[in-house]
Design a protein around this motif. Structure first.
Motif, PDB file in Angstrom:
ATOM      1  N   LEU A  70      37.231  45.729  74.363  1.00  0.00           N
ATOM      2  CA  LEU A  70      37.926  44.862  72.833  1.00  0.00           C
ATOM      3  C   LEU A  70      36.457  44.059  72.131  1.00  0.00           C
ATOM      4  CD1 LEU A  70      40.000  43.726  70.937  1.00  0.00           C
ATOM      5  CD2 LEU A  70      40.340  41.730  72.654  1.00  0.00           C
ATOM      6  N   HIS A  71      35.803  43.650  73.012  1.00  0.00           N
ATOM      7  CA  HIS A  71      34.778  42.656  72.501  1.00  0.00           C
ATOM      8  C   HIS A  71      33.691  43.894  71.653  1.00  0.00           C
ATOM      9  CE1 HIS A  71      31.824  39.747  71.580  1.00  0.00           C
ATOM     10  NE2 HIS A  71      31.184  40.214  72.679  1.00  0.00           N
ATOM     11  N   GLN A  72      33.598  44.940  72.277  1.00  0.00           N
ATOM     12  CA  GLN A  72      32.616  46.085  71.804  1.00  0.00           C
ATOM     13  C   GLN A  72      33.204  46.762  70.638  1.00  0.00           C
ATOM     14  OE1 GLN A  72      31.595  47.900  75.403  1.00  0.00           O
ATOM     15  NE2 GLN A  72      30.167  46.365  75.964  1.00  0.00           N
ATOM     16  N   ALA A  73      34.574  46.894  70.529  1.00  0.00           N
ATOM     17  CA  ALA A  73      35.335  47.869  69.470  1.00  0.00           C
ATOM     18  C   ALA A  73      35.286  46.808  68.224  1.00  0.00           C
ATOM     19  CB  ALA A  73      36.586  48.245  69.975  1.00  0.00           C
ATOM     20  N   GLU A  74      34.595  47.174  67.508  1.00  0.00           N
ATOM     21  CA  GLU A  74      34.392  46.309  66.273  1.00  0.00           C
ATOM     22  C   GLU A  74      35.927  46.164  65.187  1.00  0.00           C
ATOM     23  OE1 GLU A  74      32.006  44.420  65.011  1.00  0.00           O
ATOM     24  OE2 GLU A  74      30.348  44.980  66.592  1.00  0.00           O
ATOM     25  N   GLY A  75      36.265  47.457  65.251  1.00  0.00           N
ATOM     26  CA  GLY A  75      37.476  47.495  64.429  1.00  0.00           C
ATOM     27  C   GLY A  75      38.687  46.794  65.090  1.00  0.00           C
ATOM     28  N   GLY A  84      45.393  36.928  64.305  1.00  0.00           N
ATOM     29  CA  GLY A  84      45.387  35.674  64.788  1.00  0.00           C
ATOM     30  C   GLY A  84      45.356  34.638  63.723  1.00  0.00           C
ATOM     31  N   ALA A  85      44.486  35.007  62.992  1.00  0.00           N
ATOM     32  CA  ALA A  85      44.178  33.772  61.765  1.00  0.00           C
ATOM     33  C   ALA A  85      45.497  33.925  61.084  1.00  0.00           C
ATOM     34  CB  ALA A  85      42.937  34.560  61.058  1.00  0.00           C
ATOM     35  N   LEU A  86      45.970  35.038  60.794  1.00  0.00           N
ATOM     36  CA  LEU A  86      47.451  34.865  59.989  1.00  0.00           C
ATOM     37  C   LEU A  86      48.495  34.280  60.559  1.00  0.00           C
ATOM     38  CD1 LEU A  86      47.226  38.451  58.393  1.00  0.00           C
ATOM     39  CD2 LEU A  86      46.811  36.620  57.188  1.00  0.00           C
ATOM     40  N   TYR A  87      48.694  34.254  61.930  1.00  0.00           N
ATOM     41  CA  TYR A  87      49.637  33.593  62.499  1.00  0.00           C
ATOM     42  C   TYR A  87      49.425  32.320  62.470  1.00  0.00           C
ATOM     43  CZ  TYR A  87      52.758  32.323  66.307  1.00  0.00           C
ATOM     44  OH  TYR A  87      53.784  31.603  66.883  1.00  0.00           O
ATOM     45  N   LEU A  88      48.168  31.761  62.757  1.00  0.00           N
ATOM     46  CA  LEU A  88      47.947  30.205  62.518  1.00  0.00           C
ATOM     47  C   LEU A  88      48.241  29.855  61.284  1.00  0.00           C
ATOM     48  CD1 LEU A  88      44.582  30.170  64.742  1.00  0.00           C
ATOM     49  CD2 LEU A  88      46.903  29.432  65.532  1.00  0.00           C
ATOM     50  N   PHE A  89      47.767  30.600  60.428  1.00  0.00           N
ATOM     51  CA  PHE A  89      47.973  30.206  58.832  1.00  0.00           C
ATOM     52  C   PHE A  89      49.329  30.169  58.860  1.00  0.00           C
ATOM     53  CE2 PHE A  89      47.791  30.609  54.284  1.00  0.00           C
ATOM     54  CZ  PHE A  89      46.723  29.717  54.039  1.00  0.00           C
ATOM     55  N   TYR A  90      50.119  31.047  59.272  1.00  0.00           N
ATOM     56  CA  TYR A  90      51.626  30.901  59.015  1.00  0.00           C
ATOM     57  C   TYR A  90      52.243  29.703  59.783  1.00  0.00           C
ATOM     58  CZ  TYR A  90      56.489  32.142  60.069  1.00  0.00           C
ATOM     59  OH  TYR A  90      57.963  32.366  60.536  1.00  0.00           O
ATOM     60  N   THR A  91      51.929  29.505  60.770  1.00  0.00           N
ATOM     61  CA  THR A  91      52.395  28.364  61.610  1.00  0.00           C
ATOM     62  C   THR A  91      52.072  27.006  60.825  1.00  0.00           C
ATOM     63  OG1 THR A  91      52.063  29.571  63.804  1.00  0.00           O
ATOM     64  CG2 THR A  91      52.241  27.286  63.912  1.00  0.00           C
ATOM     65  N   GLY A  92      50.776  26.835  60.152  1.00  0.00           N
ATOM     66  CA  GLY A  92      50.499  25.843  59.493  1.00  0.00           C
ATOM     67  C   GLY A  92      51.376  25.628  58.058  1.00  0.00           C
ATOM     68  N   LEU A  93      51.428  26.712  57.553  1.00  0.00           N
ATOM     69  CA  LEU A  93      52.422  26.628  56.530  1.00  0.00           C
ATOM     70  C   LEU A  93      53.768  26.210  56.731  1.00  0.00           C
ATOM     71  CD1 LEU A  93      51.439  29.958  54.583  1.00  0.00           C
ATOM     72  CD2 LEU A  93      50.894  27.473  53.788  1.00  0.00           C
ATOM     73  N   ARG A  94      54.378  26.582  57.795  1.00  0.00           N
ATOM     74  CA  ARG A  94      55.592  26.028  58.580  1.00  0.00           C
ATOM     75  C   ARG A  94      55.726  24.683  58.728  1.00  0.00           C
ATOM     76  NH1 ARG A  94      59.962  29.981  60.807  1.00  0.00           N
ATOM     77  NH2 ARG A  94      60.487  27.723  61.361  1.00  0.00           N
ATOM     78  N   LEU A  95      54.647  24.215  59.055  1.00  0.00           N
ATOM     79  CA  LEU A  95      54.534  22.746  59.421  1.00  0.00           C
ATOM     80  C   LEU A  95      54.388  22.048  58.175  1.00  0.00           C
ATOM     81  CD1 LEU A  95      52.081  22.980  62.580  1.00  0.00           C
ATOM     82  CD2 LEU A  95      54.536  22.058  62.513  1.00  0.00           C
ATOM     83  N   LEU A  96      53.663  22.355  57.384  1.00  0.00           N
ATOM     84  CA  LEU A  96      53.379  21.801  56.169  1.00  0.00           C
ATOM     85  C   LEU A  96      54.800  21.841  55.210  1.00  0.00           C
ATOM     86  CD1 LEU A  96      50.130  22.788  54.622  1.00  0.00           C
ATOM     87  CD2 LEU A  96      50.744  20.634  55.576  1.00  0.00           C
ATOM     88  N   LEU A 126      47.682  33.940  72.500  1.00  0.00           N
ATOM     89  CA  LEU A 126      47.472  35.434  73.019  1.00  0.00           C
ATOM     90  C   LEU A 126      46.906  36.264  71.672  1.00  0.00           C
ATOM     91  CD1 LEU A 126      48.004  37.449  75.330  1.00  0.00           C
ATOM     92  CD2 LEU A 126      50.196  37.880  74.057  1.00  0.00           C
ATOM     93  N   LEU A 127      47.249  35.883  70.450  1.00  0.00           N
ATOM     94  CA  LEU A 127      46.569  36.413  69.354  1.00  0.00           C
ATOM     95  C   LEU A 127      45.329  35.845  68.959  1.00  0.00           C
ATOM     96  CD1 LEU A 127      49.794  36.553  66.853  1.00  0.00           C
ATOM     97  CD2 LEU A 127      48.770  38.443  68.147  1.00  0.00           C
ATOM     98  N   ASN A 128      44.710  35.319  69.771  1.00  0.00           N
ATOM     99  CA  ASN A 128      43.207  34.690  69.379  1.00  0.00           C
ATOM    100  C   ASN A 128      42.369  35.616  70.384  1.00  0.00           C
ATOM    101  OD1 ASN A 128      40.966  33.407  68.782  1.00  0.00           O
ATOM    102  ND2 ASN A 128      41.730  31.229  69.615  1.00  0.00           N
ATOM    103  N   PRO A 129      41.674  36.680  69.868  1.00  0.00           N
ATOM    104  CA  PRO A 129      40.733  37.221  70.610  1.00  0.00           C
ATOM    105  C   PRO A 129      39.517  36.499  71.112  1.00  0.00           C
ATOM    106  CG  PRO A 129      40.344  37.754  68.170  1.00  0.00           C
ATOM    107  CD  PRO A 129      41.611  36.924  68.248  1.00  0.00           C
ATOM    108  N   LYS A 130      39.133  35.406  70.368  1.00  0.00           N
ATOM    109  CA  LYS A 130      38.182  34.505  70.841  1.00  0.00           C
ATOM    110  C   LYS A 130      38.178  33.973  72.463  1.00  0.00           C
ATOM    111  CE  LYS A 130      35.578  33.987  67.378  1.00  0.00           C
ATOM    112  NZ  LYS A 130      34.107  34.181  67.145  1.00  0.00           N
ATOM    113  N   SER A 131      39.726  34.097  72.897  1.00  0.00           N
ATOM    114  CA  SER A 131      40.172  33.690  74.271  1.00  0.00           C
ATOM    115  C   SER A 131      39.377  34.751  75.159  1.00  0.00           C
ATOM    116  CB  SER A 131      41.559  33.672  74.396  1.00  0.00           C
ATOM    117  OG  SER A 131      42.154  32.722  73.738  1.00  0.00           O
ATOM    118  N   GLY A 132      39.549  35.977  74.769  1.00  0.00           N
ATOM    119  CA  GLY A 132      39.113  37.277  75.443  1.00  0.00           C
ATOM    120  C   GLY A 132      37.392  37.262  75.544  1.00  0.00           C
ATOM    121  N   VAL A 133      36.656  36.782  74.383  1.00  0.00           N
ATOM    122  CA  VAL A 133      35.389  36.523  74.332  1.00  0.00           C
ATOM    123  C   VAL A 133      35.099  35.551  75.340  1.00  0.00           C
ATOM    124  CG1 VAL A 133      33.406  35.981  73.009  1.00  0.00           C
ATOM    125  CG2 VAL A 133      34.964  37.434  72.331  1.00  0.00           C
ATOM    126  N   PHE A 134      35.851  34.297  75.421  1.00  0.00           N
ATOM    127  CA  PHE A 134      35.498  33.230  76.255  1.00  0.00           C
ATOM    128  C   PHE A 134      35.372  33.810  77.619  1.00  0.00           C
ATOM    129  CE2 PHE A 134      37.169  29.931  78.936  1.00  0.00           C
ATOM    130  CZ  PHE A 134      36.352  28.872  78.750  1.00  0.00           C
TER     131      PHE A 134
END
Length: 210
Positions: A70-75, A84-96, A126-134
Motif C-alpha cells: 500500500l505504501h508503495q502503490a501511489e494511486g 480518510g480525509a473525507l471521513y474526518l471532514f464529514y465527522t467534523g461537519l456532523r459535530l459542528l 481504519l481509513l487513515n493510511p498514515k497508520s499503515g505507514v506508522f
C-alpha cells in the motif's frame, strides 16, 4: 527461557513507540474523549473497541506485508488518504451541526445508535493510511531479524492491550464528573471545538505527503 522472551528489549521498544504515538492527541483521542463527555462511558468504551479493532487490523496487515505494498502503490495510497480525509471532514461537519440544532435532536436509540460509537472509532482509525505507514516504520525499527512467531503474537497482544488501556483511560477521565459538568456548561462550544479538530485532521491528512 522461552525464545520470545529473548526479544523483550524489542517488545519494550515497540511498546514505548506505540504508547508515545497514542499519547499524541489525534482523531482517535478526539472521538473517545468527545463521546465520553457528551454521551456516556459505555459509548466511549465502544469507540475504544473500534479503535482497537482497527489498530489490530493495521498491525496484522503490516506484518503480512500488505501495508508495504500500500505504501508503495501511489494511486491506492492517495485514494485511501482522500477517503480518510473525507471521513474526518464529514465527522467534523456532523459535530459542528450541533451548533445549529436543538440539544434533543439526536435522542434516537436502537441497535444502530449502540453500534455508532464502535463504527466511528473503527473507521476513524481504519481509513487513515498514515497508520499503515506508522506501523511499517515502527516494525522496521523495533522488530529484530529472525524473531520467532511467538514474538509477533506477543507484539500484537501487547499493542492491543496498550490501545485499550490508554484510550480506556482517556474515556474514564472525560466521563468523570468534572469533565461532564464542564461539557454540560459549554456543550455547544465543545462540540464546535471537536468538529473543527476533526476537520483540521482531515485537511492535514489530505494535504500531507507521506
Amino acid at each position: 527461557m522461552l525464545p520470545v522472551f529473548e526479544f523483550w528489549p524489542a517488545l519494550t521498544a515497540l511498546a514505548v513507540l506505540h504508547l508515545l504515538a497514542a499519547m499524541v492527541p489525534g482523531p482517535n483521542t478526539v472521538v473517545v474523549s468527545h463521546l465520553a463527555a457528551a454521551q456516556s462511558r459505555g459509548a466511549a468504551f465502544r469507540a475504544v473497541a473500534g479503535v482497537a479493532t482497527a489498530t489490530g487490523t493495521w498491525v496484522v496487515v503490516t506484518l503480512s506485508g500488505v501495508a508495504v505494498v500500500l505504501h508503495q502503490a501511489e494511486g491506492m495510497f492517495w485514494l485511501m488518504r482522500i477517503a480518510g480525509a473525507l471521513y474526518l471532514f464529514y465527522t467534523g461537519l456532523r459535530l459542528l451541526s450541533a451548533l445549529v440544532r436543538s440539544s434533543g435532536a439526536d435522542g434516537a436509540a436502537g441497535p444502530a445508535a449502540v453500534l455508532a460509537p464502535y463504527r466511528l472509532g473503527l473507521l476513524t482509525n481504519l481509513l487513515n493510511p498514515k497508520s499503515g505507514v506508522f506501523w511499517v516504520s515502527v516494525f522496521a525499527v523495533a522488530v529484530p531479524t529472525g524473531a520467532p512467531t511467538g514474538f509477533y503474537v506477543a507484539a500484537v497482544a501487547l499493542i492491543l492491550v496498550q490501545t485499550c488501556l490508554w484510550y480506556g483511560l482517556v474515556a474514564l477521565v472525560f466521563a468523570s464528573g468534572p469533565a461532564r459538568r464542564l461539557y454540560r456548561r459549554a456543550a455547544k462550544w465543545l462540540e464546535g471545538v471537536a468538529g473543527l479538530a476533526m476537520i483540521g485532521f482531515g485537511i492535514k491528512l489530505a494535504v500531507a505527503g507521506r
